[in-house]
Design a protein around this motif. Structure first.
Motif, PDB file in Angstrom:
ATOM      1  N   SER A 232       2.820  -7.906   3.471  1.00  0.00           N
ATOM      2  CA  SER A 232       3.096  -8.447   2.132  1.00  0.00           C
ATOM      3  C   SER A 232       1.886  -8.263   1.222  1.00  0.00           C
ATOM      4  O   SER A 232       2.023  -7.960   0.037  1.00  0.00           O
ATOM      5  CB  SER A 232       3.472  -9.931   2.224  1.00  0.00           C
ATOM      6  N   THR A 233       0.688  -8.423   1.791  1.00  0.00           N
ATOM      7  CA  THR A 233      -0.535  -8.228   1.009  1.00  0.00           C
ATOM      8  C   THR A 233      -0.692  -6.761   0.618  1.00  0.00           C
ATOM      9  O   THR A 233      -1.022  -6.438  -0.526  1.00  0.00           O
ATOM     10  CB  THR A 233      -1.764  -8.680   1.818  1.00  0.00           C
ATOM     11  N   ILE A 234      -0.439  -5.874   1.561  1.00  0.00           N
ATOM     12  CA  ILE A 234      -0.542  -4.438   1.284  1.00  0.00           C
ATOM     13  C   ILE A 234       0.451  -4.036   0.197  1.00  0.00           C
ATOM     14  O   ILE A 234       0.110  -3.312  -0.743  1.00  0.00           O
ATOM     15  CB  ILE A 234      -0.308  -3.625   2.574  1.00  0.00           C
ATOM     16  N   HIS A 235       1.685  -4.525   0.305  1.00  0.00           N
ATOM     17  CA  HIS A 235       2.688  -4.220  -0.721  1.00  0.00           C
ATOM     18  C   HIS A 235       2.215  -4.683  -2.091  1.00  0.00           C
ATOM     19  O   HIS A 235       2.352  -3.965  -3.088  1.00  0.00           O
ATOM     20  CB  HIS A 235       4.013  -4.918  -0.390  1.00  0.00           C
ATOM     21  N   ARG A 236       1.676  -5.877  -2.126  1.00  0.00           N
ATOM     22  CA  ARG A 236       1.278  -6.440  -3.418  1.00  0.00           C
ATOM     23  C   ARG A 236       0.110  -5.671  -4.023  1.00  0.00           C
ATOM     24  O   ARG A 236       0.069  -5.434  -5.233  1.00  0.00           O
ATOM     25  CB  ARG A 236       0.920  -7.917  -3.245  1.00  0.00           C
ATOM     26  N   LYS A 237      -0.841  -5.297  -3.204  1.00  0.00           N
ATOM     27  CA  LYS A 237      -2.019  -4.603  -3.721  1.00  0.00           C
ATOM     28  C   LYS A 237      -1.688  -3.199  -4.228  1.00  0.00           C
ATOM     29  O   LYS A 237      -2.323  -2.703  -5.156  1.00  0.00           O
ATOM     30  CB  LYS A 237      -3.104  -4.525  -2.636  1.00  0.00           C
ATOM     31  N   PHE A 238      -0.682  -2.572  -3.625  1.00  0.00           N
ATOM     32  CA  PHE A 238      -0.305  -1.223  -4.053  1.00  0.00           C
ATOM     33  C   PHE A 238       0.886  -1.231  -5.013  1.00  0.00           C
ATOM     34  O   PHE A 238       1.333  -0.177  -5.463  1.00  0.00           O
ATOM     35  CB  PHE A 238       0.012  -0.348  -2.834  1.00  0.00           C
ATOM     36  N   HIS A 239       1.416  -2.406  -5.286  1.00  0.00           N
ATOM     37  CA  HIS A 239       2.527  -2.560  -6.234  1.00  0.00           C
ATOM     38  C   HIS A 239       3.759  -1.748  -5.842  1.00  0.00           C
ATOM     39  O   HIS A 239       4.457  -1.203  -6.696  1.00  0.00           O
ATOM     40  CB  HIS A 239       2.087  -2.180  -7.655  1.00  0.00           C
ATOM     41  N   THR A 240       4.007  -1.652  -4.560  1.00  0.00           N
ATOM     42  CA  THR A 240       5.207  -0.959  -4.085  1.00  0.00           C
ATOM     43  C   THR A 240       5.513  -1.405  -2.662  1.00  0.00           C
ATOM     44  O   THR A 240       4.616  -1.818  -1.927  1.00  0.00           O
ATOM     45  CB  THR A 240       5.024   0.577  -4.106  1.00  0.00           C
ATOM     46  N   THR A 241       6.785  -1.319  -2.289  1.00  0.00           N
ATOM     47  CA  THR A 241       7.183  -1.627  -0.910  1.00  0.00           C
ATOM     48  C   THR A 241       7.453  -0.342  -0.125  1.00  0.00           C
ATOM     49  O   THR A 241       7.823  -0.405   1.041  1.00  0.00           O
ATOM     50  CB  THR A 241       8.459  -2.492  -0.900  1.00  0.00           C
ATOM     51  N   LYS A 242       7.275   0.806  -0.774  1.00  0.00           N
ATOM     52  CA  LYS A 242       7.560   2.089  -0.121  1.00  0.00           C
ATOM     53  C   LYS A 242       6.320   2.579   0.618  1.00  0.00           C
ATOM     54  O   LYS A 242       5.310   2.932  -0.002  1.00  0.00           O
ATOM     55  CB  LYS A 242       8.015   3.113  -1.155  1.00  0.00           C
ATOM     56  N   ILE A 243       6.405   2.604   1.933  1.00  0.00           N
ATOM     57  CA  ILE A 243       5.243   2.926   2.756  1.00  0.00           C
ATOM     58  C   ILE A 243       4.759   4.354   2.525  1.00  0.00           C
ATOM     59  O   ILE A 243       3.548   4.634   2.590  1.00  0.00           O
ATOM     60  CB  ILE A 243       5.559   2.685   4.256  1.00  0.00           C
ATOM     61  N   ASN A 244       5.673   5.276   2.210  1.00  0.00           N
ATOM     62  CA  ASN A 244       5.257   6.660   1.953  1.00  0.00           C
ATOM     63  C   ASN A 244       4.383   6.760   0.707  1.00  0.00           C
ATOM     64  O   ASN A 244       3.416   7.528   0.668  1.00  0.00           O
ATOM     65  CB  ASN A 244       6.480   7.568   1.810  1.00  0.00           C
ATOM     66  N   GLU A 245       4.722   5.971  -0.315  1.00  0.00           N
ATOM     67  CA  GLU A 245       3.919   5.973  -1.538  1.00  0.00           C
ATOM     68  C   GLU A 245       2.530   5.393  -1.271  1.00  0.00           C
ATOM     69  O   GLU A 245       1.532   5.857  -1.831  1.00  0.00           O
ATOM     70  CB  GLU A 245       4.624   5.171  -2.632  1.00  0.00           C
ATOM     71  N   ILE A 246       2.477   4.382  -0.410  1.00  0.00           N
ATOM     72  CA  ILE A 246       1.188   3.779  -0.061  1.00  0.00           C
ATOM     73  C   ILE A 246       0.325   4.787   0.691  1.00  0.00           C
ATOM     74  O   ILE A 246      -0.853   4.981   0.377  1.00  0.00           O
ATOM     75  CB  ILE A 246       1.404   2.509   0.792  1.00  0.00           C
ATOM     76  N   TRP A 247       0.932   5.460   1.680  1.00  0.00           N
ATOM     77  CA  TRP A 247       0.181   6.471   2.434  1.00  0.00           C
ATOM     78  C   TRP A 247      -0.292   7.595   1.512  1.00  0.00           C
ATOM     79  O   TRP A 247      -1.421   8.080   1.634  1.00  0.00           O
ATOM     80  CB  TRP A 247       1.038   7.045   3.555  1.00  0.00           C
ATOM     81  N   ASP A 248       0.562   8.028   0.595  1.00  0.00           N
ATOM     82  CA  ASP A 248       0.188   9.111  -0.328  1.00  0.00           C
ATOM     83  C   ASP A 248      -1.054   8.735  -1.127  1.00  0.00           C
ATOM     84  O   ASP A 248      -1.960   9.557  -1.322  1.00  0.00           O
ATOM     85  CB  ASP A 248       1.341   9.415  -1.293  1.00  0.00           C
ATOM     86  N   GLU A 249      -1.093   7.488  -1.589  1.00  0.00           N
ATOM     87  CA  GLU A 249      -2.241   7.054  -2.391  1.00  0.00           C
ATOM     88  C   GLU A 249      -3.502   6.938  -1.538  1.00  0.00           C
ATOM     89  O   GLU A 249      -4.591   7.342  -1.954  1.00  0.00           O
ATOM     90  CB  GLU A 249      -1.940   5.712  -3.062  1.00  0.00           C
ATOM     91  N   VAL A 250      -3.350   6.396  -0.337  1.00  0.00           N
ATOM     92  CA  VAL A 250      -4.509   6.210   0.544  1.00  0.00           C
ATOM     93  C   VAL A 250      -5.092   7.550   0.988  1.00  0.00           C
ATOM     94  O   VAL A 250      -6.316   7.717   1.090  1.00  0.00           O
ATOM     95  CB  VAL A 250      -4.110   5.375   1.784  1.00  0.00           C
ATOM     96  N   LEU A 251      -4.214   8.519   1.230  1.00  0.00           N
ATOM     97  CA  LEU A 251      -4.649   9.794   1.808  1.00  0.00           C
ATOM     98  C   LEU A 251      -4.862  10.901   0.775  1.00  0.00           C
ATOM     99  O   LEU A 251      -5.109  12.045   1.146  1.00  0.00           O
ATOM    100  CB  LEU A 251      -3.617  10.261   2.843  1.00  0.00           C
ATOM    101  N   LYS A 252      -4.781  10.566  -0.507  1.00  0.00           N
ATOM    102  CA  LYS A 252      -4.882  11.608  -1.533  1.00  0.00           C
ATOM    103  C   LYS A 252      -6.212  12.357  -1.483  1.00  0.00           C
ATOM    104  O   LYS A 252      -6.293  13.539  -1.826  1.00  0.00           O
ATOM    105  CB  LYS A 252      -4.670  11.009  -2.918  1.00  0.00           C
ATOM    106  N   ASP A 253      -7.280  11.680  -1.051  1.00  0.00           N
ATOM    107  CA  ASP A 253      -8.596  12.329  -0.980  1.00  0.00           C
ATOM    108  C   ASP A 253      -8.868  12.936   0.389  1.00  0.00           C
ATOM    109  O   ASP A 253      -9.920  13.533   0.618  1.00  0.00           O
ATOM    110  CB  ASP A 253      -9.700  11.315  -1.307  1.00  0.00           C
ATOM    111  N   GLU A 254      -7.906  12.743   1.311  1.00  0.00           N
ATOM    112  CA  GLU A 254      -8.093  13.269   2.663  1.00  0.00           C
ATOM    113  C   GLU A 254      -7.558  14.688   2.794  1.00  0.00           C
ATOM    114  O   GLU A 254      -7.807  15.361   3.782  1.00  0.00           O
ATOM    115  CB  GLU A 254      -7.366  12.364   3.672  1.00  0.00           C
ATOM    116  N   LYS A 255      -6.759  15.077   1.794  1.00  0.00           N
ATOM    117  CA  LYS A 255      -6.130  16.407   1.878  1.00  0.00           C
ATOM    118  C   LYS A 255      -7.112  17.503   1.479  1.00  0.00           C
ATOM    119  O   LYS A 255      -7.993  17.296   0.684  1.00  0.00           O
ATOM    120  CB  LYS A 255      -4.889  16.435   0.966  1.00  0.00           C
TER     121      LYS A 255
END
Length: 255
Positions: A232-255
């Motif tokens: 619930s905290t992770i969803h709130r901090k990223f303003h989305t409940t979609k886990i793929n969108e969260i991963w995309d944002e977290v990993l954007k600098d890893e690519k």
């Protein structure tokens, strides 16, 4: 409501009934504003009788200004209202409900003696509740907590807050960090104890990167099992409940 009908309580009820009839309304705020000098406040009455204002008004044979259906009928009516709204979330209900027939969640929770999750489940919710950006200000939470404390006649505990809030304790924790800080923000006297730190978005990003390095880009259910930060905290901090969108944002600098 079960009131101990000793002479003191009977006089309190009798005096209140006369005063409400004189004023011409059972509205609590109007009673406190228009009561005769020397009459005790609504809060004092509720504390003395150990009952809600709604129950006190019923006890003296008057109709509360906002008439609430019996609990079973209220739940049945709520089913239709949630169907009309197309949502079970508190914030959507607060903003879009039929305010004439359906009270604020805080009143519903107290009246039905059920949590919001229990109410919505009883009304047909089958999906798991996901918490998203709460869209509530610090000031709104402070005002709500003060109001709950006033109604209880004491500083509310976490358990009492969880029962009566229109939001959730998690929302309070994300805004203030701990119950101590909530009380401090409200101007209440607090014991100086170390509270739980506020979790930031950066904390969530670091946590997810560590998980990614160990397990890879895992699913929601897998992440829920290994993360030390609640979903619930992770969803709130990223303003989305979609886990793929969260991963995309977290990993954007890893690519």
């Amino acid at each position: 409501m079960q009131v101990n009908h000793n002479k003191s309580n009977e006089k309190t009820l009798s005096d209140l009934k006369k005063e409400l009839i004189r004023i011409g309304t059972t509205n609590r705020a109007k009673y406190d504003l228009l009561k005769e000098k020397g009459s005790i406040s609504s809060s004092q009455i509720c504390r003395r009788l150990k009952a809600s204002w709604y129950d006190v008004v019923l006890e003296i044979g008057l109709k509360p200004e906002r008439y609430l259906l019996p609990p079973e009928d209220m739940l049945e009516a709520l089913k239709g209202e949630f169907k009309r709204l197309g949502s079970y979330t508190k914030t959507f209900y607060i903003e879009n409900r039929n305010k004439k027939d359906f009270p604020h969640p805080r009143i519903l929770i107290k009246y039905l003696n059920m949590s919001w999750a229990e109410i919505t489940k009883a009304c047909g919710r089958k999906d798991k509740i996901e918490f998203v950006a709460d869209n509530v200000s610090d000031e709104e939470l402070i005002n709500e907590y003060k109001k709950i404390c006033k109604e209880l006649g004491k500083v509310a505990s976490i358990k009492e807050l969880e029962k009566l809030t229109a939001y959730s304790f998690e929302v309070y924790r994300q805004h203030f960090g701990s119950m101590t800080e909530v009380r401090r923000a409200c101007g209440f006297k607090v014991k100086e104890v170390k509270g739980r730190p506020i979790i930031t978005k950066s904390d969530c990003e670091r946590e997810l990167l560590m998980i990614y390095q160990k397990y890879g880009r895992i699913s929601y259910s897998q992440l829920e099992k290994v993360s030390t930060i609640s979903m619930s905290t992770i969803h709130r901090k990223f303003h989305t409940t979609k886990i793929n969108e969260i991963w995309d944002e977290v990993l954007k600098d890893e690519k």
